[in-house]
Every structure is written in structure tokens, then in C-alpha cells.
Motif scaffolding. Structure first.
Motif, PDB file in Angstrom:
ATOM      1  N   LEU A 188       0.831  -1.195   0.000  1.00 38.77           N
ATOM      2  CA  LEU A 188       0.000   0.000   0.000  1.00 38.77           C
ATOM      3  C   LEU A 188       0.872   1.255   0.000  1.00 38.77           C
ATOM      4  CD1 LEU A 188      -2.831   1.330   0.219  1.00 38.77           C
ATOM      5  CD2 LEU A 188      -2.541   1.202   2.704  1.00 38.77           C
ATOM      6  N   ARG A 189       1.903   1.264   0.819  1.00 40.13           N
ATOM      7  CA  ARG A 189       2.803   2.418   0.880  1.00 40.13           C
ATOM      8  C   ARG A 189       3.581   2.593  -0.423  1.00 40.13           C
ATOM      9  NH1 ARG A 189       2.508   0.666   6.215  1.00 40.13           N
ATOM     10  NH2 ARG A 189       2.199   2.362   7.714  1.00 40.13           N
ATOM     11  N   VAL A 190       4.046   1.493  -0.990  1.00 42.20           N
ATOM     12  CA  VAL A 190       4.763   1.576  -2.268  1.00 42.20           C
ATOM     13  C   VAL A 190       3.819   2.107  -3.349  1.00 42.20           C
ATOM     14  CG1 VAL A 190       5.931   0.250  -4.081  1.00 42.20           C
ATOM     15  CG2 VAL A 190       6.471  -0.175  -1.669  1.00 42.20           C
ATOM     16  N   GLY A 191       2.575   1.685  -3.330  1.00 37.35           N
ATOM     17  CA  GLY A 191       1.585   2.209  -4.267  1.00 37.35           C
ATOM     18  C   GLY A 191       1.356   3.698  -4.074  1.00 37.35           C
ATOM     19  N   ARG A 192       1.263   4.125  -2.822  1.00 41.47           N
ATOM     20  CA  ARG A 192       1.106   5.558  -2.537  1.00 41.47           C
ATOM     21  C   ARG A 192       2.326   6.336  -2.988  1.00 41.47           C
ATOM     22  NH1 ARG A 192       0.428   5.788   3.323  1.00 41.47           N
ATOM     23  NH2 ARG A 192       0.741   8.011   3.081  1.00 41.47           N
ATOM     24  N   LEU A 193       3.509   5.770  -2.754  1.00 42.75           N
ATOM     25  CA  LEU A 193       4.749   6.403  -3.190  1.00 42.75           C
ATOM     26  C   LEU A 193       4.721   6.622  -4.708  1.00 42.75           C
ATOM     27  CD1 LEU A 193       7.719   7.301  -2.543  1.00 42.75           C
ATOM     28  CD2 LEU A 193       8.355   4.918  -3.029  1.00 42.75           C
ATOM     29  N   ASN A 194       4.332   5.612  -5.453  1.00 43.64           N
ATOM     30  CA  ASN A 194       4.270   5.737  -6.909  1.00 43.64           C
ATOM     31  C   ASN A 194       3.210   6.731  -7.347  1.00 43.64           C
ATOM     32  OD1 ASN A 194       6.329   4.028  -7.964  1.00 43.64           O
ATOM     33  ND2 ASN A 194       5.170   2.313  -7.159  1.00 43.64           N
ATOM     34  N   TYR A 195       2.081   6.733  -6.680  1.00 41.69           N
ATOM     35  CA  TYR A 195       0.994   7.646  -7.010  1.00 41.69           C
ATOM     36  C   TYR A 195       1.417   9.099  -6.815  1.00 41.69           C
ATOM     37  CZ  TYR A 195      -3.412  10.162  -6.587  1.00 41.69           C
ATOM     38  OH  TYR A 195      -4.413  11.073  -6.725  1.00 41.69           O
ATOM     39  N   VAL A 196       1.965   9.419  -5.636  1.00 41.22           N
ATOM     40  CA  VAL A 196       2.345  10.808  -5.379  1.00 41.22           C
ATOM     41  C   VAL A 196       3.527  11.214  -6.259  1.00 41.22           C
ATOM     42  CG1 VAL A 196       1.358  10.893  -3.052  1.00 41.22           C
ATOM     43  CG2 VAL A 196       3.784  10.326  -3.331  1.00 41.22           C
ATOM     44  N   TRP A 197       4.417  10.268  -6.534  1.00 40.86           N
ATOM     45  CA  TRP A 197       5.559  10.575  -7.393  1.00 40.86           C
ATOM     46  C   TRP A 197       5.098  10.923  -8.806  1.00 40.86           C
ATOM     47  CZ3 TRP A 197      10.484  11.759  -6.752  1.00 40.86           C
ATOM     48  CH2 TRP A 197      11.232  11.949  -7.911  1.00 40.86           C
ATOM     49  N   ARG A 232      10.698   5.861   7.191  1.00 39.27           N
ATOM     50  CA  ARG A 232      11.393   6.607   6.132  1.00 39.27           C
ATOM     51  C   ARG A 232      10.546   6.653   4.863  1.00 39.27           C
ATOM     52  NH1 ARG A 232      16.224   4.213   8.230  1.00 39.27           N
ATOM     53  NH2 ARG A 232      16.163   2.549   6.711  1.00 39.27           N
ATOM     54  N   LEU A 233       9.881   5.553   4.549  1.00 43.41           N
ATOM     55  CA  LEU A 233       8.997   5.499   3.381  1.00 43.41           C
ATOM     56  C   LEU A 233       7.841   6.478   3.547  1.00 43.41           C
ATOM     57  CD1 LEU A 233       8.297   4.164   0.676  1.00 43.41           C
ATOM     58  CD2 LEU A 233       7.335   2.248   1.948  1.00 43.41           C
ATOM     59  N   GLU A 234       7.221   6.484   4.707  1.00 46.69           N
ATOM     60  CA  GLU A 234       6.123   7.418   4.994  1.00 46.69           C
ATOM     61  C   GLU A 234       6.596   8.867   4.902  1.00 46.69           C
ATOM     62  OE1 GLU A 234       2.857   7.473   5.564  1.00 46.69           O
ATOM     63  OE2 GLU A 234       2.667   5.322   5.272  1.00 46.69           O
ATOM     64  N   ASN A 235       7.776   9.147   5.444  1.00 46.07           N
ATOM     65  CA  ASN A 235       8.313  10.503   5.386  1.00 46.07           C
ATOM     66  C   ASN A 235       8.595  10.929   3.950  1.00 46.07           C
ATOM     67  OD1 ASN A 235       8.146  10.885   8.147  1.00 46.07           O
ATOM     68  ND2 ASN A 235      10.242  10.198   8.512  1.00 46.07           N
ATOM     69  N   SER A 236       9.047  10.013   3.135  1.00 50.10           N
ATOM     70  CA  SER A 236       9.296  10.315   1.729  1.00 50.10           C
ATOM     71  C   SER A 236       7.991  10.643   1.007  1.00 50.10           C
ATOM     72  CB  SER A 236      10.003   9.136   1.050  1.00 50.10           C
ATOM     73  OG  SER A 236      10.356   9.467  -0.269  1.00 50.10           O
ATOM     74  N   ILE A 237       6.959   9.878   1.282  1.00 54.52           N
ATOM     75  CA  ILE A 237       5.643  10.147   0.683  1.00 54.52           C
ATOM     76  C   ILE A 237       5.178  11.550   1.076  1.00 54.52           C
ATOM     77  CG2 ILE A 237       3.194   9.495   0.753  1.00 54.52           C
ATOM     78  CD1 ILE A 237       4.241   6.524   1.051  1.00 54.52           C
ATOM     79  N   LYS A 238       5.299  11.877   2.348  1.00 54.85           N
ATOM     80  CA  LYS A 238       4.893  13.208   2.826  1.00 54.85           C
ATOM     81  C   LYS A 238       5.704  14.309   2.155  1.00 54.85           C
ATOM     82  CE  LYS A 238       3.371  11.536   7.305  1.00 54.85           C
ATOM     83  NZ  LYS A 238       3.747  11.353   8.717  1.00 54.85           N
ATOM     84  N   GLU A 239       7.003  14.097   2.005  1.00 54.28           N
ATOM     85  CA  GLU A 239       7.860  15.106   1.383  1.00 54.28           C
ATOM     86  C   GLU A 239       7.502  15.292  -0.092  1.00 54.28           C
ATOM     87  OE1 GLU A 239      11.052  17.895   0.586  1.00 54.28           O
ATOM     88  OE2 GLU A 239       9.624  17.490   2.188  1.00 54.28           O
ATOM     89  N   ILE A 240       7.216  14.227  -0.792  1.00 56.12           N
ATOM     90  CA  ILE A 240       6.825  14.347  -2.203  1.00 56.12           C
ATOM     91  C   ILE A 240       5.518  15.136  -2.320  1.00 56.12           C
ATOM     92  CG2 ILE A 240       6.146  13.081  -4.288  1.00 56.12           C
ATOM     93  CD1 ILE A 240       8.103  10.830  -3.267  1.00 56.12           C
ATOM     94  N   VAL A 241       4.593  14.908  -1.411  1.00 57.69           N
ATOM     95  CA  VAL A 241       3.343  15.677  -1.399  1.00 57.69           C
ATOM     96  C   VAL A 241       3.651  17.159  -1.170  1.00 57.69           C
ATOM     97  CG1 VAL A 241       1.190  16.092  -0.114  1.00 57.69           C
ATOM     98  CG2 VAL A 241       1.864  13.750  -0.734  1.00 57.69           C
ATOM     99  N   GLU A 242       4.564  17.455  -0.268  1.00 56.73           N
ATOM    100  CA  GLU A 242       4.938  18.844  -0.001  1.00 56.73           C
ATOM    101  C   GLU A 242       5.619  19.474  -1.214  1.00 56.73           C
ATOM    102  OE1 GLU A 242       3.958  20.712   2.591  1.00 56.73           O
ATOM    103  OE2 GLU A 242       2.811  18.924   3.086  1.00 56.73           O
ATOM    104  N   GLU A 278      14.255  12.682  -3.014  1.00 58.15           N
ATOM    105  CA  GLU A 278      13.176  11.701  -2.835  1.00 58.15           C
ATOM    106  C   GLU A 278      13.166  10.650  -3.939  1.00 58.15           C
ATOM    107  OE1 GLU A 278      11.761  11.566   0.043  1.00 58.15           O
ATOM    108  OE2 GLU A 278      12.837  13.411   0.519  1.00 58.15           O
ATOM    109  N   SER A 279      13.780  10.950  -5.071  1.00 59.41           N
ATOM    110  CA  SER A 279      13.805   9.962  -6.152  1.00 59.41           C
ATOM    111  C   SER A 279      14.582   8.711  -5.742  1.00 59.41           C
ATOM    112  CB  SER A 279      14.392  10.562  -7.437  1.00 59.41           C
ATOM    113  OG  SER A 279      15.785  10.729  -7.339  1.00 59.41           O
ATOM    114  N   LYS A 280      15.484   8.846  -4.796  1.00 65.03           N
ATOM    115  CA  LYS A 280      16.239   7.683  -4.320  1.00 65.03           C
ATOM    116  C   LYS A 280      15.307   6.646  -3.695  1.00 65.03           C
ATOM    117  CE  LYS A 280      20.367  10.394  -3.734  1.00 65.03           C
ATOM    118  NZ  LYS A 280      21.218  11.116  -2.831  1.00 65.03           N
ATOM    119  N   MET A 281      14.355   7.113  -2.905  1.00 66.67           N
ATOM    120  CA  MET A 281      13.404   6.192  -2.276  1.00 66.67           C
ATOM    121  C   MET A 281      12.505   5.563  -3.340  1.00 66.67           C
ATOM    122  SD  MET A 281      12.442   4.852   0.649  1.00 66.67           S
ATOM    123  CE  MET A 281      12.926   5.902   2.000  1.00 66.67           C
ATOM    124  N   ARG A 282      12.030   6.377  -4.256  1.00 63.96           N
ATOM    125  CA  ARG A 282      11.178   5.870  -5.333  1.00 63.96           C
ATOM    126  C   ARG A 282      11.924   4.820  -6.155  1.00 63.96           C
ATOM    127  NH1 ARG A 282      11.289   6.656 -10.852  1.00 63.96           N
ATOM    128  NH2 ARG A 282       9.329   6.165 -11.822  1.00 63.96           N
TER     129      ARG A 282
END
Length: 163
Positions: free
Chosen positions: A9-18, A134-144, A84-88
């Protein structure tokens, strides 16, 4: 250990926000090139990697014809996006290892690292609660970053008719 569904779910959110955030580069390209959105879309889609798109935006921002304020803002945003692209990239280009219960326990990067004498591949990292944070923080940062890009885009007079 987090459940596999929580990780996916988090990886999906990461891809979506990215993906949503990266698509905003179309507006930045249009602004910096002083072209219509359609032309910027063609440029964006012709460059088939995130790295190439960010490189283009950074290079355009560094041109002497780019106002200093725009240059500073765009370069700062691209620095954040690259970080943030490193996490993605990690979660899009890894293999997942599973524990005895079938849950994801670690990631293995599918990347070569070599020196003069050795070739190594597949750095393994545990997928523990700290990594999930760290994954959650990356998602939040991409949203910001996305929000900051929208602020920049909306401030540009050239897009008031298109938004």
C-alpha cells in the motif's frame, strides 16, 4: 514486521504521489522554455526518464534568461525531488525477500557496484519499522514538493488561463 499489504500500500502511494508530482514538470518546462503546454508535454514525454526530465528542468533554470528568483525556486525544488527519487527508485527497482510467514522482510537492490577488482550486486536492507517510517516521510515530502510546485505554477502569469 509490517504486513505485506501495508508495505505494498505504501509503495503504491509512493508511486501515485511521485507520478502526480513528476507530471507537474510539464508546467515548469513550459514556463522555462516559454512555450505552450502542448509543446511542453511533447518535450516531457520525449524524455523517457525522470532523471532526464529533472536534468532538463535544472539546465533551463540555470540559463541566464531565467529570472534569478525562478531559478532559485526551481533548483531548490529539483534538489528536493532528486533526494526523494532515491526512495522511489529503491522501491521500483528492488526484489523483495520474504520471511518464513510469507511477509516481506527485506529489499534487495538490483544494482551493480564495482571497483577495480570486484563486482557486487543486490544490497540487502531490512524492511523494519524504521524503514517504513522513512517510506512514509518520503511520501509526505513528495506531497509537499507537489504543493510547492503548484504554488510556483499558479504564481506564473503564463498559466492563469490554463489552470
Amino acid at each position: 514486521m509490517p504486513a505485506m499489504s501495508d508495505i505494498l500500500l505504501r509503495v503504491g502511494r509512493l508511486n501515485y504521489v511521485w507520478t502526480n508530482t513528476e507530471s507537474l514538470l510539464i508546467y515548469i518546462i513550459a514556463h522555462l522554455l516559454k512555450v505552450e503546454k502542448d509543446a511542453a508535454i511533447i518535450v516531457f514525454l520525449t524524455l523517457n526518464t525522470t532523471r532526464a526530465r529533472i536534468d532538463l528542468v535544472e539546465r533551463l533554470a540555470k540559463l541566464s534568461s531565467t529570472p534569478a528568483e525562478d531559478s532559485r525556486a526551481v533548483l531548490a525544488l529539483m534538489t528536493r525531488l532528486k533526494r526523494e527519487s532515491k526512495m522511489r527508485n529503491k522501491y521500483n527497482h528492488c526484489i523483495y525477500s520474504f520471511d518464513e510467514n510469507g511477509e516481506i522482510s527485506s529489499t534487495q537492490l538490483m544494482r551493480l557496484v564495482e571497483d577495480d577488482r570486484h563486482v557486487k550486486y543486490g544490497k540487502v536492507e531490512q524492511l523494519d519499522l524504521r524503514e517504513i517510517e522513512r517510506l512514509e516521510n518520503s511520501i509526505k515530502e513528495i506531497v509537499e514538493i507537489s504543493k510547492a510546485l503548484w504554488i510556483f505554477i499558479r504564481a506564473s502569469p503564463s498559466f492563469h488561463d490554463e489552470l
